[in-house]
Scaffold this motif. Sequence first.
Motif, mmCIF file in Angstrom:
data_model
loop_
_atom_site.group_PDB
_atom_site.id
_atom_site.type_symbol
_atom_site.label_atom_id
_atom_site.label_comp_id
_atom_site.label_asym_id
_atom_site.label_seq_id
_atom_site.Cartn_x
_atom_site.Cartn_y
_atom_site.Cartn_z
ATOM 1 N N GLN A 135 -8.305 -4.851 -3.180
ATOM 2 C CA GLN A 135 -9.175 -3.675 -3.123
ATOM 3 C C GLN A 135 -10.314 -3.832 -2.130
ATOM 4 O OE1 GLN A 135 -10.597 -2.460 -6.994
ATOM 5 N NE2 GLN A 135 -8.554 -2.337 -7.836
ATOM 6 N N ASP A 171 0.427 -1.463 -16.594
ATOM 7 C CA ASP A 171 -0.453 -2.248 -15.735
ATOM 8 C C ASP A 171 0.109 -2.470 -14.325
ATOM 9 O OD1 ASP A 171 1.553 -3.953 -16.603
ATOM 10 O OD2 ASP A 171 0.231 -5.673 -16.871
ATOM 11 N N THR A 172 1.254 -1.891 -14.012
ATOM 12 C CA THR A 172 1.808 -1.980 -12.659
ATOM 13 C C THR A 172 0.853 -1.278 -11.695
ATOM 14 O OG1 THR A 172 4.070 -1.934 -13.499
ATOM 15 C CG2 THR A 172 3.770 -1.339 -11.185
ATOM 16 N N PRO A 173 0.536 -1.898 -10.552
ATOM 17 C CA PRO A 173 -0.344 -1.237 -9.591
ATOM 18 C C PRO A 173 0.232 0.092 -9.100
ATOM 19 C CG PRO A 173 -0.189 -3.565 -9.098
ATOM 20 C CD PRO A 173 0.854 -3.270 -10.149
ATOM 21 N N CYS A 214 -4.719 0.806 1.176
ATOM 22 C CA CYS A 214 -3.972 1.413 0.069
ATOM 23 C C CYS A 214 -4.662 2.655 -0.517
ATOM 24 C CB CYS A 214 -3.797 0.381 -1.049
ATOM 25 S SG CYS A 214 -5.363 -0.124 -1.801
ATOM 26 N N SER A 273 -5.532 1.687 -4.378
ATOM 27 C CA SER A 273 -4.435 1.769 -5.350
ATOM 28 C C SER A 273 -3.719 0.445 -5.579
ATOM 29 C CB SER A 273 -3.426 2.822 -4.903
ATOM 30 O OG SER A 273 -2.811 2.460 -3.685
ATOM 31 N N CYS A 274 -4.099 -0.607 -4.863
ATOM 32 C CA CYS A 274 -3.358 -1.864 -4.942
ATOM 33 C C CYS A 274 -3.550 -2.610 -6.254
ATOM 34 C CB CYS A 274 -3.701 -2.784 -3.774
ATOM 35 S SG CYS A 274 -5.397 -3.372 -3.746
ATOM 36 N N GLN A 275 -4.649 -2.369 -6.956
ATOM 37 C CA GLN A 275 -4.872 -3.013 -8.243
ATOM 38 C C GLN A 275 -5.114 -2.006 -9.363
ATOM 39 O OE1 GLN A 275 -7.856 -6.070 -8.162
ATOM 40 N NE2 GLN A 275 -6.613 -7.403 -6.906
ATOM 41 N N PRO A 325 -4.155 0.164 -12.233
ATOM 42 C CA PRO A 325 -2.995 0.289 -13.120
ATOM 43 C C PRO A 325 -2.487 1.729 -13.164
ATOM 44 C CG PRO A 325 -4.750 -0.947 -14.183
ATOM 45 C CD PRO A 325 -5.331 -0.344 -12.933
#
Length: 153
Positions: free
Chosen positions: A44, A21-23, A49, A60-62, A64
Amino acid sequence: MNTAIQLNVNGKEHTVEATPDTPLLYILRNQLELNGPKFGCGLQQCGACMVLLDGRSSPSCQLPVGLAAKSKITTLEGLVDKNGRLHKIQEAFVKEQAAQCGYCLNGIIMASVALLNENPSPNDDEIKEKLKQNICRCGIHSRVVRAVKACIE
């Protein structure tokens, strides 16, 4: 708990250690040291990002990293060809001087590439609609539209 995750980034296979779950943004910047995608709002909403997932623009910031592992990921760095030549949209942005501070530029370029992948001949309204997901406070929007239009064949 961290696990090994396989990613295809810019045409190369990478194994990263992270929780699923890491962005994705954190992996791209911190583990793969790719500086094209920027951290903007973290929600987002600003587009800084933006990356391409299988040719389509995606913040890509949220996202996973576990979900992104199923896709071909392209960052701004991946647009340059094997000979070091810029992508045609990057060249058009330079020619049209479609940048000021540059913070939003990653997202705008990635969204423009995705648009041209989906629609090689967009009109002004289609360009503006696709790029509305990117926030730019410098006011370069007319130059961005000209740069995208310069890539229409």
